[in-house]
Write a protein that holds these residues in place. Structure first.
Motif, PDB file in Angstrom:
ATOM      1  N   GLY A 137       0.805  -1.213   0.000  1.00 35.10           N
ATOM      2  CA  GLY A 137       0.000   0.000   0.000  1.00 35.10           C
ATOM      3  C   GLY A 137       0.835   1.260   0.000  1.00 35.10           C
ATOM      4  O   GLY A 137       2.069   1.232   0.057  1.00 35.10           O
TER       5      GLY A 137
ATOM      6  N   THR B 272      -1.053  -0.021  -6.346  1.00 32.35           N
ATOM      7  CA  THR B 272      -1.820   1.070  -5.751  1.00 32.35           C
ATOM      8  C   THR B 272      -2.732   1.664  -6.823  1.00 32.35           C
ATOM      9  O   THR B 272      -2.577   1.368  -8.018  1.00 32.35           O
ATOM     10  CB  THR B 272      -0.880   2.170  -5.216  1.00 32.35           C
ATOM     11  OG1 THR B 272      -0.169   2.729  -6.320  1.00 32.35           O
ATOM     12  CG2 THR B 272       0.086   1.618  -4.176  1.00 32.35           C
TER      13      THR B 272
ATOM     14  N   CYS C  10      -4.195  -1.407  -1.396  1.00 29.00           N
ATOM     15  CA  CYS C  10      -3.625  -1.810  -2.684  1.00 29.00           C
ATOM     16  C   CYS C  10      -4.402  -3.017  -3.187  1.00 29.00           C
ATOM     17  O   CYS C  10      -5.304  -3.508  -2.510  1.00 29.00           O
ATOM     18  CB  CYS C  10      -2.143  -2.157  -2.549  1.00 29.00           C
ATOM     19  SG  CYS C  10      -1.808  -3.639  -1.589  1.00 29.00           S
TER      20      CYS C  10
ATOM     21  N   HIS D 272       1.575  -6.076  -6.198  1.00 28.31           N
ATOM     22  CA  HIS D 272       0.777  -5.230  -5.297  1.00 28.31           C
ATOM     23  C   HIS D 272       0.728  -3.849  -5.915  1.00 28.31           C
ATOM     24  O   HIS D 272       1.745  -3.184  -6.097  1.00 28.31           O
ATOM     25  CB  HIS D 272       1.270  -5.240  -3.848  1.00 28.31           C
ATOM     26  CG  HIS D 272       2.721  -4.995  -3.625  1.00 28.31           C
ATOM     27  ND1 HIS D 272       3.214  -3.774  -3.253  1.00 28.31           N
ATOM     28  CD2 HIS D 272       3.784  -5.812  -3.697  1.00 28.31           C
ATOM     29  CE1 HIS D 272       4.520  -3.847  -3.103  1.00 28.31           C
ATOM     30  NE2 HIS D 272       4.901  -5.083  -3.374  1.00 28.31           N
TER      31      HIS D 272
END
Length: 125
Positions: A26, A111, A81, A109
């Motif tokens: 995140g 965002t 995320c 991952h």
């Protein structure tokens, strides 16, 4: 016009059938514990995600190409995320042991900013 390259973050994968990683996810880069478990019988990977204090956020989510394993998670400590396994190889149809370990598929991952940048690159070409 030249295409610009976008670097996306992904989680490093182990060849172990079961492993735990501490990962930063995140935009606030908070740390989480990610457990990966491989099922030999199903030839599939399952993911569990915990807070640093080992509070479960998701448990036993099967990795499926292009599916955000956090999509249906409503835990208050959910990272901001998306966790999406994906590949750029058209011949790969599913997540299995080999393609995760050899890096053909990566667990990204992403965002909202990453997704916006990807969309901008796609639609500007």
């Amino acid at each position: 016009m030249t295409a610009t390259s976008i670097t996306l973050d992904y989680i490093d994968w182990s060849a172990d059938y079961r492993f735990r990683s501490q990962v930063s996810l995140g935009t606030n880069e908070q740390y989480y514990l990610l457990d990966a478990d491989y099922s030999v019988r199903e030839d599939a990977w399952y993911i569990s995600l915990f807070t640093e204090n080992e509070e479960p956020i998701i448990q036993g989510q099967k990795l499926v190409i292009g599916y955000d394993i956090l999509e249906l998670c409503y835990h208050p400590n959910k990272p901001n995320c998306k966790l999406i396994p994906n590949t750029d190889e058209d011949s790969i149809l599913r997540v299995d042991y080999e393609n995760m370990v050899d890096g053909s598929i990566k667990l990204y991952h992403l965002t909202d900013e990453d997704i916006s940048n990807i969309n901008q690159q796609i639609y500007s070409n």
